[in-house]
Structures are given as C-alpha cells and as structure tokens.
Scaffold this motif. Structure first.
Motif, PDB file in Angstrom:
ATOM      1  N   ILE A 553      58.943  23.825  45.594  1.00  0.00           N
ATOM      2  CA  ILE A 553      60.050  23.206  44.861  1.00  0.00           C
ATOM      3  C   ILE A 553      60.884  22.326  45.787  1.00  0.00           C
ATOM      4  CG2 ILE A 553      61.740  25.050  45.210  1.00  0.00           C
ATOM      5  CD1 ILE A 553      61.105  23.124  41.905  1.00  0.00           C
ATOM      6  N   THR A 554      60.642  22.440  47.117  1.00  0.00           N
ATOM      7  CA  THR A 554      61.340  21.597  48.099  1.00  0.00           C
ATOM      8  C   THR A 554      60.325  21.065  49.109  1.00  0.00           C
ATOM      9  OG1 THR A 554      61.762  23.404  49.660  1.00  0.00           O
ATOM     10  CG2 THR A 554      63.410  23.034  47.915  1.00  0.00           C
ATOM     11  N   PHE A 555      60.772  20.097  49.901  1.00  0.00           N
ATOM     12  CA  PHE A 555      59.910  19.538  50.936  1.00  0.00           C
ATOM     13  C   PHE A 555      59.595  20.585  52.001  1.00  0.00           C
ATOM     14  CE2 PHE A 555      59.522  16.665  54.803  1.00  0.00           C
ATOM     15  CZ  PHE A 555      58.196  16.344  54.541  1.00  0.00           C
ATOM     16  N   SER A 556      60.544  21.452  52.286  1.00  0.00           N
ATOM     17  CA  SER A 556      60.293  22.517  53.263  1.00  0.00           C
ATOM     18  C   SER A 556      59.160  23.422  52.807  1.00  0.00           C
ATOM     19  CB  SER A 556      61.566  23.341  53.485  1.00  0.00           C
ATOM     20  OG  SER A 556      62.562  22.565  54.105  1.00  0.00           O
ATOM     21  N   ASP A 557      59.085  23.678  51.488  1.00  0.00           N
ATOM     22  CA  ASP A 557      57.992  24.494  50.957  1.00  0.00           C
ATOM     23  C   ASP A 557      56.646  23.829  51.223  1.00  0.00           C
ATOM     24  OD1 ASP A 557      59.812  26.323  49.923  1.00  0.00           O
ATOM     25  OD2 ASP A 557      59.882  25.351  47.965  1.00  0.00           O
ATOM     26  N   VAL A 558      56.585  22.526  51.016  1.00  0.00           N
ATOM     27  CA  VAL A 558      55.326  21.799  51.237  1.00  0.00           C
ATOM     28  C   VAL A 558      54.932  21.880  52.701  1.00  0.00           C
ATOM     29  CG1 VAL A 558      54.186  19.550  51.120  1.00  0.00           C
ATOM     30  CG2 VAL A 558      55.757  20.246  49.294  1.00  0.00           C
ATOM     31  N   LYS A 559      55.899  21.606  53.586  1.00  0.00           N
ATOM     32  CA  LYS A 559      55.582  21.617  55.019  1.00  0.00           C
ATOM     33  C   LYS A 559      55.110  22.991  55.483  1.00  0.00           C
ATOM     34  CE  LYS A 559      59.462  19.995  56.676  1.00  0.00           C
ATOM     35  NZ  LYS A 559      60.404  19.509  57.730  1.00  0.00           N
ATOM     36  N   GLU A 560      55.648  24.038  54.871  1.00  0.00           N
ATOM     37  CA  GLU A 560      55.254  25.391  55.265  1.00  0.00           C
ATOM     38  C   GLU A 560      53.803  25.689  54.912  1.00  0.00           C
ATOM     39  OE1 GLU A 560      56.233  30.019  53.979  1.00  0.00           O
ATOM     40  OE2 GLU A 560      57.510  28.378  53.247  1.00  0.00           O
ATOM     41  N   LYS A 561      53.302  25.065  53.855  1.00  0.00           N
ATOM     42  CA  LYS A 561      51.989  25.442  53.334  1.00  0.00           C
ATOM     43  C   LYS A 561      50.889  24.447  53.667  1.00  0.00           C
ATOM     44  CE  LYS A 561      54.197  28.241  49.848  1.00  0.00           C
ATOM     45  NZ  LYS A 561      54.632  28.419  48.459  1.00  0.00           N
ATOM     46  N   VAL A 562      51.254  23.359  54.327  1.00  0.00           N
ATOM     47  CA  VAL A 562      50.261  22.374  54.755  1.00  0.00           C
ATOM     48  C   VAL A 562      50.206  22.397  56.277  1.00  0.00           C
ATOM     49  CG1 VAL A 562      49.643  19.942  54.813  1.00  0.00           C
ATOM     50  CG2 VAL A 562      50.613  20.921  52.729  1.00  0.00           C
ATOM     51  N   LYS A 563      49.044  22.772  56.799  1.00  0.00           N
ATOM     52  CA  LYS A 563      48.919  22.943  58.248  1.00  0.00           C
ATOM     53  C   LYS A 563      48.206  21.749  58.874  1.00  0.00           C
ATOM     54  CE  LYS A 563      50.861  26.977  57.768  1.00  0.00           C
ATOM     55  NZ  LYS A 563      52.247  27.205  58.201  1.00  0.00           N
ATOM     56  N   GLU A 564      47.270  22.006  59.750  1.00  0.00           N
ATOM     57  CA  GLU A 564      46.710  20.943  60.585  1.00  0.00           C
ATOM     58  C   GLU A 564      45.539  20.211  59.935  1.00  0.00           C
ATOM     59  OE1 GLU A 564      45.621  22.641  64.300  1.00  0.00           O
ATOM     60  OE2 GLU A 564      47.554  23.609  64.605  1.00  0.00           O
ATOM     61  N   ARG A 565      45.475  18.906  60.235  1.00  0.00           N
ATOM     62  CA  ARG A 565      44.300  18.058  60.038  1.00  0.00           C
ATOM     63  C   ARG A 565      43.647  18.211  58.667  1.00  0.00           C
ATOM     64  NH1 ARG A 565      44.071  19.761  65.316  1.00  0.00           N
ATOM     65  NH2 ARG A 565      42.642  21.455  64.887  1.00  0.00           N
ATOM     66  N   CYS A 566      44.396  17.848  57.616  1.00  0.00           N
ATOM     67  CA  CYS A 566      43.847  17.827  56.263  1.00  0.00           C
ATOM     68  C   CYS A 566      43.698  16.373  55.812  1.00  0.00           C
ATOM     69  CB  CYS A 566      44.756  18.572  55.290  1.00  0.00           C
ATOM     70  SG  CYS A 566      44.939  20.335  55.655  1.00  0.00           S
ATOM     71  N   SER A 567      42.775  16.134  54.893  1.00  0.00           N
ATOM     72  CA  SER A 567      42.584  14.777  54.387  1.00  0.00           C
ATOM     73  C   SER A 567      42.130  14.832  52.934  1.00  0.00           C
ATOM     74  CB  SER A 567      41.560  14.009  55.229  1.00  0.00           C
ATOM     75  OG  SER A 567      40.275  14.610  55.125  1.00  0.00           O
ATOM     76  N   VAL A 568      42.529  13.801  52.186  1.00  0.00           N
ATOM     77  CA  VAL A 568      42.168  13.694  50.777  1.00  0.00           C
ATOM     78  C   VAL A 568      41.767  12.256  50.500  1.00  0.00           C
ATOM     79  CG1 VAL A 568      42.942  13.948  48.388  1.00  0.00           C
ATOM     80  CG2 VAL A 568      43.818  15.507  50.149  1.00  0.00           C
ATOM     81  N   SER A 569      40.599  12.059  49.909  1.00  0.00           N
ATOM     82  CA  SER A 569      40.125  10.709  49.599  1.00  0.00           C
ATOM     83  C   SER A 569      40.786  10.185  48.324  1.00  0.00           C
ATOM     84  CB  SER A 569      38.603  10.701  49.432  1.00  0.00           C
ATOM     85  OG  SER A 569      38.237  11.401  48.253  1.00  0.00           O
ATOM     86  N   GLN A 570      40.741   8.862  48.147  1.00  0.00           N
ATOM     87  CA  GLN A 570      41.422   8.239  47.009  1.00  0.00           C
ATOM     88  C   GLN A 570      40.878   8.725  45.675  1.00  0.00           C
ATOM     89  OE1 GLN A 570      40.045   5.774  44.733  1.00  0.00           O
ATOM     90  NE2 GLN A 570      41.997   5.803  43.610  1.00  0.00           N
ATOM     91  N   ARG A 571      39.600   8.999  45.582  1.00  0.00           N
ATOM     92  CA  ARG A 571      39.011   9.364  44.291  1.00  0.00           C
ATOM     93  C   ARG A 571      39.176  10.850  43.954  1.00  0.00           C
ATOM     94  NH1 ARG A 571      34.032  11.667  43.840  1.00  0.00           N
ATOM     95  NH2 ARG A 571      33.063  12.376  45.775  1.00  0.00           N
ATOM     96  N   SER A 572      39.867  11.583  44.802  1.00  0.00           N
ATOM     97  CA  SER A 572      39.955  13.031  44.636  1.00  0.00           C
ATOM     98  C   SER A 572      41.005  13.449  43.612  1.00  0.00           C
ATOM     99  CB  SER A 572      40.263  13.707  45.975  1.00  0.00           C
ATOM    100  OG  SER A 572      39.183  13.575  46.866  1.00  0.00           O
ATOM    101  N   ALA A 573      40.834  14.691  43.143  1.00  0.00           N
ATOM    102  CA  ALA A 573      41.824  15.343  42.280  1.00  0.00           C
ATOM    103  C   ALA A 573      41.983  16.773  42.776  1.00  0.00           C
ATOM    104  CB  ALA A 573      41.378  15.325  40.831  1.00  0.00           C
ATOM    105  N   MET A 574      43.230  17.264  42.792  1.00  0.00           N
ATOM    106  CA  MET A 574      43.467  18.628  43.256  1.00  0.00           C
ATOM    107  C   MET A 574      44.608  19.247  42.456  1.00  0.00           C
ATOM    108  SD  MET A 574      44.073  20.167  47.099  1.00  0.00           S
ATOM    109  CE  MET A 574      45.326  18.982  47.566  1.00  0.00           C
ATOM    110  N   VAL A 575      44.387  20.470  41.995  1.00  0.00           N
ATOM    111  CA  VAL A 575      45.406  21.234  41.277  1.00  0.00           C
ATOM    112  C   VAL A 575      45.688  22.498  42.065  1.00  0.00           C
ATOM    113  CG1 VAL A 575      45.991  22.464  39.156  1.00  0.00           C
ATOM    114  CG2 VAL A 575      44.669  20.332  39.044  1.00  0.00           C
ATOM    115  N   ILE A 576      46.953  22.699  42.442  1.00  0.00           N
ATOM    116  CA  ILE A 576      47.358  23.890  43.191  1.00  0.00           C
ATOM    117  C   ILE A 576      48.217  24.744  42.270  1.00  0.00           C
ATOM    118  CG2 ILE A 576      48.500  24.765  45.251  1.00  0.00           C
ATOM    119  CD1 ILE A 576      48.106  21.991  46.505  1.00  0.00           C
TER     120      ILE A 576
END
Length: 656
Positions: A553-576
């Motif tokens: 619900i906040t930017f801090s929440d996102v930073k806490e749950k996203v760690k090192e060296r991730c990537s997403v291509s333009q054609r991708s879709a992701m539901v969390i």
C-alpha cells in the motif's frame, strides 16, 4: 414550506381565492375543503398530516410563480392518484433542499439573472498562487509522509461520491462496477475497499496500542445507483469489508427549470410530475451532516474525512502521503492536486483575496482562471512558469478534511454549498434554453464559506501516480487534442500499469561491492513500453503488472518485497495476490499469477518464459464483446501462463 396552521379553522375554510391564478388547481382544492369540513371534528391528525401540508405546498408554489404546473390538471375525480403523487414529489423536493423549495426557486432566479447578465463570480477578487506541498515520489520526505499517513489512517473515514451511471462512457452499469483493469478484472469498488482494508491493517500494525480499528466507508448514491451499488456489495460479501463499516447515503435530485424566471419544468412524459436532475456531488456535505455520522466519528476518536470520486484507479497510491501532509501541516482542508499545463481543461487551485480583505483557497475552473488572471493585470493570463507547468496546481476533486473543524463549519451551513447554474441558451439573447437546467453544487467548493483563519492547503503529486480518471467514451476520447490525456477506459487501464512499472523501476539501485570491486543491482529492471492504438487512442503499453493492496500500500512495502536483480519484459503480465510474496533474481518473460494466503511466504526466483498474454484489438462498435471490453478497444488473449497457488501456511521457494 413548513405548515403554520395548528387548527383547520385557520385555513379560512371555503376561501380558495388565493388559487385564482390556477383555475384547475382551484377546482381541485374544493375537494380538500370538503375533506376539511368532514374531518375537522373527527380527525385532527389526518388534517394536519395529509391535507394541510398539500394546501401549504400549493400556496407556496403559486406565491413563487409556479401556476403553470397546474394548467393541465384534470377535473376533480380524474387522475386523483397522480395529483396526490405530484404533491408527494413536491414535498420530497421541499424537504431535501436546505430552506425548502421556495428558497431553491429564489436562489435560481438570482443565479439565472447573474448568468444572463454575464456577472463575474469573482468580481472584486485578486488571484494568487496558494501555499501547499509539492512531493517527489520515492524520496525520503515522501517515504516519511507515507508512514505518517498510514499511522493516521485508523483515525480516518472515507467517503466515495458515486451517484453516476456509466452512460457517458458507453457503459450501461454503475461506474464503480466497471473493471479498473482487465488483467484481474477487479472493479473500482472492490479496489477501493481492498485499499481501505490494507490501510486499516497497516495502520493498526504501526499503532503502539491494541488496535481494532474499522475504518468507516460511506458511499453517496443516487436514485440511479443506490440499488445496483447495494446489490454489488451484497453479492460480493462487501469485498471483504464488514457490512457495518459501509453506509450508503442516497442523494435526491432537484427540480429542473424551464426559463430565466425559474419556472419549474414539468416532466415531458407526465404532466403531473416535475422534471428532476442531480444537484451535484456537493450534496455529500449536507447528507453527512444530516446523517449524524460525523458526530459518531468524532466521538469514536476519528480525525479525518477523505472524499474521493468513482473512477480514479490511481488515487490510493497518493492517499498515504497526502494524509501525512494533512497531519504534519495541520491542514483543515487538503486538496489533492497534480501539475497542470496552462489552459489545460482541469481546474486550478487558487488563492482569492477580495478587496474587502476576505481570502479563500478554492478550485477555479480552467475556463474562468485565464480571464480572471487577465482581468487582474496578468497580460498573458494562465501561462506555464519555469517548471513547464502552470503555477496553479490542477484540482482532482479529492479532499482531506479535519473532522473537528469540518463539523463546526457544517453547524453554520448545514452542509449547503455555494451553487451555480449553467443554462444552455438557444441564442445570444439568452431568453430561452435549449433544454431545462437546474442548480448544481460541487464538493470541492466547501472552502468558499470558511473563515480566513482556516488552514487550507494542497498536496501536489505527479499525475502518473495520482490521477487517471475514466470519464470519456471512445469517440470523445479520440477527439482529444494530441498530447492531452484521453481520460478513457483505455487510458485509465494503461495508466495503472504505467504507475506500477514506474514504482518498480524506482526500486532499482546500483551498489558497489568494495571488497570484490564490482557493481550489483537491486530492484526490478522494467523494459520500456511499446505504443499501440486502441479505439483511435495511441497509448503506451507497459508490462501488465498488478498487485493487490495487501501486498503493498506504500512505496516502502514495495521496496521491502523486491530484492536483487529482477527483470520484466515488455510483453509480460504479472498478478501478485498475497501479503508475503517476495521477488529475488526473478526474470519474467510471459505471464505469471501468484495467489497466496496470508500465512504463506513465497519467494519468486529464476527464469519464467512462456507465450504469455497478448492484447487483441477490437472495435468499440463490435457488439459481440461486452461493453467493458469494447470501451477499452481490446481484450486479453491468454495464450500461456504460470499460475502458482499457495493455500497452506509455510515458506515456499518455487523454481521454474
């Protein structure tokens, strides 16, 4: 129009000369007087409750020049039920307007006269740029304000004004039932409730006390939306919110007006009915005042009331920091705003100082701001400053009010908001209308009556984070000048993906490992968007990434749950869809859906390639597709995906 008679004898029985201006009414009134004579000795209550109020209403209508409403009435004994219904409608219109229907007619005459003469509503006022807060997403100040806002959320109530249908969009249902994005199909109302519940939980978590807060949620409905909104809530178990947390307050309509003399308009389909239209979302203040909820909230220790509108899918990304601004600055009124280009079709938040010393900070509509500036010595009118934007922030009709001062102000006004009228004249003589008009009021005009001592400010955030309303149908959106926002279902959905991707991009940081002397990267690398055309609207298409508010619900929440060296291509879709889902060294090139219960901790790693989902272009006139798809101009074709479901507690490390 409150009855002043205590006894039927005070009616001057048999004297109906006051109705001579309306002969057909006069004939029908004689039946009322017969009833009075018949019941005078036996049923005082019947007279006072049924007959007397009708005569009182009729007298007031004639006094206000409304005799035409009775010109087509039939003889006594014909259409009597319709005549009764007419008085019932008049009584409702009278009760629901502060001061009664007579006051409405008098206000209308004054405002129509001002409109015809071209009176400047800001005569005597000098505009200037008010003081407020301009935030930069992701910096230390923003993160701190988000945390402050989350702490305050358990002392807040949320109010959604949702009185409109989606007809303007080309959608027959209520707007809050429209999906805000089609990757998950989550409708606006579900999204708003899930955001409030996520704030509720996060706020209690930050509280040092035992916290059982249930954030109140009020929805202002209308005749058109009340039953469908209630059905939407009940059929989905209130989307996880307790039914007692949600209150529906129905807004009534006001009488339409046929001419500059404020003659009330009859319904073209029924001569015994008055034509009515919505009075505007400003009615929300009177509804809250009359409901008694405000004092209940104050007694329960609440401090804030947050108002928002029905189809802005980005709003709750801006709420925590904005509430933090209200708390730290002590604002009585905080208007959420975005940077606006000069002359852009969005109102500007402006400080107005009257020659008598009065000041107020309010929204000035874009078509009024430029001439107001020119009339006060600004030769070029509304122009961009050195920032590339107008110095007057763009109003997005989302307000945060401090509850205590709000209640004190409503004690004076009873929630009545300054009105305006916008008749469409047939020609330059301004003597007749193309169609009936009515008085209107706007929620954001609440500060107009506040004293100069009131602390009124604003909070500006980037539009990509805070503002993507859905209000234009495909044809109207396609006519928007190039470079201006479409504000359509197409652009509204794409804005959600853009915001989520830009937030994830903000998590990227490069670190230097001095021991091994090399750089490594944290956060998510997001591929650049592609461009596509849907319903004749060229938009950016980012990876279709969506997360539920309970994940972040906040930017801090996102930073806490996203760690090192991730990537997403333009054609991708992701539901969390889960509270404890983490990403580390994840490489996504396809479609990924992750569902996890709160007690399940999931770490996503490795490479996930598949055919994914593609956006298939459709025509908005193609009736083989549902309306919610046609107004976007595309459907999602699901070719291949990886779906992970975790319905048991534990720690999980899926490897692709």
């Amino acid at each position: 129009m409150v009855s002043t008679w205590e006894k039927p004898s005070q009616l001057s029985i048999g004297d109906d000369s006051w109705a001579s201006a309306a002969p057909n009414l006069q004939k029908n009134l004689r039946w009322f007087y017969i009833l009075i004579r018949f019941f005078e000795s036996s049923s005082q209550a019947f007279l006072n409750q049924i007959i007397v109020p009708k005569i009182e209403l009729a007298k007031e209508l004639l006094h206000e020049g409304q005799s035409h409403l009775f010109s087509h009435w039939a003889e006594p004994g014909v259409d009597d039920e319709k005549k009764k219904n007419f008085f019932d409608q008049v009584a409702l219109l009278n009760t629901n307007y502060p001061g009664g229907l007579a006051t409405y007619i008098q206000n209308a005459r004054r405002l129509l006269a001002d409109s015809k003469s071209g009176k400047n509503p800001f005569e005597g006022f000098t505009p200037s740029v008010p003081s407020g807060e301009v935030l930069n997403f992701g910096d230390d100040n923003f993160v701190m304000l988000e945390k402050d806002g989350v702490k305050e959320a358990r002392k807040a109530a949320f109010v959604l004004v949702a009185g409109g249908l989606g007809e303007r969009l080309g959608y027959k249902g209520i707007k809050v039932a429209l999906p805000c994005e089609t990757t998950t199909g989550t409708c606006f109302l579900q999204h708003y409730i899930e955001c409030i519940l996520a704030l509720q939980e996060a706020s209690c978590k930050l509280s040092r006390d035992i916290c059982h807060a249930e954030i109140p949620f009020v929805i202002m409905t209308s005749d058109d939306t009340h039953i469908p909104t209630l059905h939407l809530l009940e059929s989905h178990s209130y989307f996880g919110m307790k039914p007692g947390q949600v209150k529906l307050l129905k807004q009534e309509k006001v009488a339409c007006l046929d001419d500059n003399d404020a003659r009330i308009a009859s319904d073209p389909n029924d001569k015994y009915k008055i034509q009515t239209k919505p009075h505007g979302h400003g009615d929300v203040h009177a509804l809250l005042y009359n409901s008694g909820l405000l004092n209940e909230w104050l007694d329960a220790g609440l401090k804030w009331v947050l108002f928002f509108q029905d189809t802005n899918g980005l709003l709750f990304k801006a709420i925590p920091a904005s509430l933090g601004v209200s708390a730290t600055k002590g604002y009585h009124v905080n208007s959420l705003a975005v940077p606006r280009k000069a002359k852009e079709a969005i109102g500007g938040i402006t400080k107005l100082t009257h020659e008598d010393g009065r000041t107020m900070v309010i929204n000035v509509e874009y078509n009024q701001l430029d001439p107001l500036l020119r009339a006060n010595g600004h030769i070029d009118g509304d122009i961009n400053c050195e920032t590339g934007y107008s110095p007057f922030p763009g109003n997005i009709n989302q307000l945060i009010l401090e509850l205590g001062p709000y209640i004190e102000e409503l004690k004076k006004t009873h929630g009545a908001i300054a009105e305006f009228v916008n008749p469409k004249y047939k020609d330059s003589s301004k003597t007749s209308f193309k169609s009936s008009t009515r008085l209107e009021c706007m929620m954001q005009d609440y500060p107009k009556t506040l004293p100069s001592t009131a602390r009124v400010g604003f909070t500006v955030m980037d539009a990509w984070l805070a503002y993507a309303p859905v209000k234009n149908n495909p044809e109207d959106a396609a006519k928007v000048p190039k470079g201006n926002p479409f504000h359509s279902a197409t652009s509204g959905e794409m804005a959600i993906y853009r915001a989520n991707n830009l937030i994830l991009r903000k998590t990227q940081k490069f670190y230097l490992n001095l021991e091994l002397f090399f750089f490594f990267k944290a956060g998510v690398h997001i591929s650049d968007p592609a461009t596509a055309v849907f319903n004749n609207q060229e938009v950016e298409v980012w990876p279709r990434i969506v997360w539920k508010p309970k994940w972040a619900i906040t930017f801090s929440d996102v930073k806490e749950k996203v760690k090192e060296r991730c990537s997403v291509s333009q054609r991708s879709a992701m539901v969390i869809n889960g509270k404890n889902i983490y990403m580390e060294e994840l490489s996504l090139d396809g479609a990924l859906i992750v569902n996890a219960m709160n007690e399940a901790e999931v770490k996503l790693t490795g490479s996930i390639p598949n055919k994914g989902w593609v956006l298939k272009v459709i025509d908005y006139k193609d009736s083989s597709h549902p309306e919610e798809s046609r107004i976007r101009g595309f459907v999602i074709e699901k070719l291949e995906q990886l779906e992970l479901n975790y319905n048991e507690p534990g720690k999980f490390y899926p490897q692709s």
